[in-house]
Scaffold this motif. Structure first.
Motif, PDB file in Angstrom:
ATOM      1  N   MET A 194       0.847  -1.149   0.000  1.00 47.19           N
ATOM      2  CA  MET A 194       0.000   0.000   0.000  1.00 47.19           C
ATOM      3  C   MET A 194       0.902   1.224   0.000  1.00 47.19           C
ATOM      4  O   MET A 194       1.889   1.281   0.711  1.00 47.19           O
ATOM      5  CB  MET A 194      -0.891  -0.007   1.250  1.00 47.19           C
ATOM      6  CG  MET A 194      -1.780   1.182   1.359  1.00 47.19           C
ATOM      7  SD  MET A 194      -2.900   1.082   2.770  1.00 47.19           S
ATOM      8  CE  MET A 194      -3.889  -0.308   2.297  1.00 47.19           C
TER       9      MET A 194
ATOM     10  N   PHE B 109       1.149   5.340   0.524  1.00 48.24           N
ATOM     11  CA  PHE B 109       0.517   6.497   1.136  1.00 48.24           C
ATOM     12  C   PHE B 109       1.307   7.723   0.707  1.00 48.24           C
ATOM     13  O   PHE B 109       2.453   7.898   1.094  1.00 48.24           O
ATOM     14  CB  PHE B 109       0.515   6.350   2.660  1.00 48.24           C
ATOM     15  CG  PHE B 109      -0.194   7.461   3.368  1.00 48.24           C
ATOM     16  CD1 PHE B 109      -1.568   7.463   3.478  1.00 48.24           C
ATOM     17  CD2 PHE B 109       0.517   8.503   3.929  1.00 48.24           C
ATOM     18  CE1 PHE B 109      -2.224   8.483   4.129  1.00 48.24           C
ATOM     19  CE2 PHE B 109      -0.123   9.522   4.585  1.00 48.24           C
ATOM     20  CZ  PHE B 109      -1.499   9.514   4.684  1.00 48.24           C
TER      21      PHE B 109
ATOM     22  N   ILE C  33      -5.938   2.822   8.216  1.00 47.14           N
ATOM     23  CA  ILE C  33      -5.093   1.776   7.633  1.00 47.14           C
ATOM     24  C   ILE C  33      -4.642   0.820   8.720  1.00 47.14           C
ATOM     25  O   ILE C  33      -4.704  -0.409   8.555  1.00 47.14           O
ATOM     26  CB  ILE C  33      -3.884   2.391   6.896  1.00 47.14           C
ATOM     27  CG1 ILE C  33      -4.349   3.115   5.633  1.00 47.14           C
ATOM     28  CG2 ILE C  33      -2.863   1.314   6.547  1.00 47.14           C
ATOM     29  CD1 ILE C  33      -3.264   3.935   4.959  1.00 47.14           C
TER      30      ILE C  33
ATOM     31  N   ALA D 237      -6.150  -2.589   7.995  1.00 47.52           N
ATOM     32  CA  ALA D 237      -5.149  -3.287   7.174  1.00 47.52           C
ATOM     33  C   ALA D 237      -3.806  -3.265   7.894  1.00 47.52           C
ATOM     34  O   ALA D 237      -2.780  -2.940   7.302  1.00 47.52           O
ATOM     35  CB  ALA D 237      -5.048  -2.631   5.811  1.00 47.52           C
TER      36      ALA D 237
ATOM     37  N   ALA E 251      -0.823  -4.897   6.279  1.00 47.29           N
ATOM     38  CA  ALA E 251      -0.321  -4.408   4.991  1.00 47.29           C
ATOM     39  C   ALA E 251       1.017  -3.701   5.157  1.00 47.29           C
ATOM     40  O   ALA E 251       1.280  -3.051   6.162  1.00 47.29           O
ATOM     41  CB  ALA E 251      -1.331  -3.447   4.361  1.00 47.29           C
TER      42      ALA E 251
ATOM     43  N   VAL F 141       3.099  -0.690   4.275  1.00 47.71           N
ATOM     44  CA  VAL F 141       2.775   0.677   3.860  1.00 47.71           C
ATOM     45  C   VAL F 141       4.055   1.417   3.508  1.00 47.71           C
ATOM     46  O   VAL F 141       5.000   1.443   4.281  1.00 47.71           O
ATOM     47  CB  VAL F 141       2.019   1.434   4.983  1.00 47.71           C
ATOM     48  CG1 VAL F 141       1.722   2.859   4.560  1.00 47.71           C
ATOM     49  CG2 VAL F 141       0.739   0.706   5.344  1.00 47.71           C
TER      50      VAL F 141
END
Length: 85
Positions: free
Chosen positions: A1, A3, A59, A63, A66, A68
């Motif tokens: 992911m 950001f 997030i 998640a 995940a 990031v």
């Protein structure tokens, strides 16, 4: 992911460049209306302070597993895209 956490001035400069490049207004081809007003400028200017912490919390909540990547510059974004390609 990924950001994106770009500075507000960078985001506003990108908006101005796209508006100049594409002429702004209604794009009938893709159905997008480009509406830049003080509300949208304030949103962009305050995003890092007001919205980014909320997004990071969501997030983490939904998640947390995940991986990031926080990208803080266009150069870093370009490097990440090259690594992922």
């Amino acid at each position: 992911m990924i950001f994106l956490d770009l500075p507000a001035i960078t985001c506003l400069w990108g908006i101005a460049q796209r508006r100049r490049r594409h002429g702004g207004g209604q794009h009938k081809k893709d159905g997008v209306y480009d509406n830049i007003n003080w509300g949208s400028i304030r949103y962009v200017w305050g995003y890092r302070r007001e919205m980014a912490p909320r997004v990071r919390a969501l997030i983490a909540e939904h998640a947390g597993h995940a991986q990031v990547h926080i990208v803080r510059s266009r150069r870093a974004a370009n490097r990440l895209v090259e690594q992922l390609a």
